[in-house]
Design a protein around this motif. Structure first.
Motif, PDB file in Angstrom:
ATOM      1  N   MET A  40      37.601  51.063  36.707  1.00  0.00           N
ATOM      2  CA  MET A  40      37.643  49.998  37.687  1.00  0.00           C
ATOM      3  C   MET A  40      37.075  50.525  38.988  1.00  0.00           C
ATOM      4  O   MET A  40      37.262  51.682  39.338  1.00  0.00           O
ATOM      5  N   VAL A  79      34.323  45.710  39.248  1.00  0.00           N
ATOM      6  CA  VAL A  79      33.960  46.068  37.882  1.00  0.00           C
ATOM      7  C   VAL A  79      35.197  46.581  37.155  1.00  0.00           C
ATOM      8  O   VAL A  79      35.902  47.453  37.665  1.00  0.00           O
ATOM      9  N   VAL A  80      35.432  46.035  35.995  1.00  0.00           N
ATOM     10  CA  VAL A  80      36.503  46.494  35.129  1.00  0.00           C
ATOM     11  C   VAL A  80      35.866  46.821  33.781  1.00  0.00           C
ATOM     12  O   VAL A  80      35.100  46.027  33.242  1.00  0.00           O
ATOM     13  N   GLU A  81      36.186  47.976  33.261  1.00  0.00           N
ATOM     14  CA  GLU A  81      35.641  48.386  31.975  1.00  0.00           C
ATOM     15  C   GLU A  81      35.893  47.309  30.920  1.00  0.00           C
ATOM     16  O   GLU A  81      36.994  46.748  30.832  1.00  0.00           O
ATOM     17  N   GLU A  82      34.884  47.039  30.135  1.00  0.00           N
ATOM     18  CA  GLU A  82      34.961  45.950  29.168  1.00  0.00           C
ATOM     19  C   GLU A  82      36.166  46.062  28.225  1.00  0.00           C
ATOM     20  O   GLU A  82      36.798  45.057  27.889  1.00  0.00           O
ATOM     21  N   ARG A  89      39.235  44.430  29.938  1.00  0.00           N
ATOM     22  CA  ARG A  89      39.117  43.125  30.603  1.00  0.00           C
ATOM     23  C   ARG A  89      40.129  42.146  30.019  1.00  0.00           C
ATOM     24  O   ARG A  89      40.517  42.229  28.863  1.00  0.00           O
TER      25      ARG A  89
END
Length: 97
Positions: A1, A18-21, A24
């Motif tokens: 993140m 941004v959050v790692e997929e 999510r």
């Protein structure tokens, strides 16, 4: 993140969230935005602005509203994000804190 933000008087630009997929949908993005908004309020920011190409519904759920890009404050419009990085088709949004 991760996130970045920039301040322009009482206006702020939320530059990246941004959050790692793989994680999510677990509330990390909303929590991250809440921290950014709290920090912005502590820095006397009244309104946060952002541009997004694919996450407008995420930000709507957090209370951001779509605005015409031309109505953003001049200092925000003159940022690299508005001028160069984000395409003209990106959705412009704001939230009053």
């Amino acid at each position: 993140m991760c996130y970045t933000r920039a301040l322009y008087g009482t206006d702020g630009l939320l530059r990246s969230v941004v959050v790692e997929e793989a994680v999510r949908g677990q509330g990390y993005g909303a929590a991250l935005c809440a921290v950014v908004e709290t920090e912005a309020q502590s820095a006397s920011v009244d309104t946060l602005y952002l541009l997004t190409t694919n996450a407008s519904s995420f930000f709507v759920d957090l209370g951001y509203v779509e605005i015409d890009r031309s109505t953003a404050p001049r200092a925000i419009q003159q940022t690299t994000e508005f001028d160069d990085i984000c395409p003209s088709t990106a959705t412009c949004m704001k939230k009053t804190l």
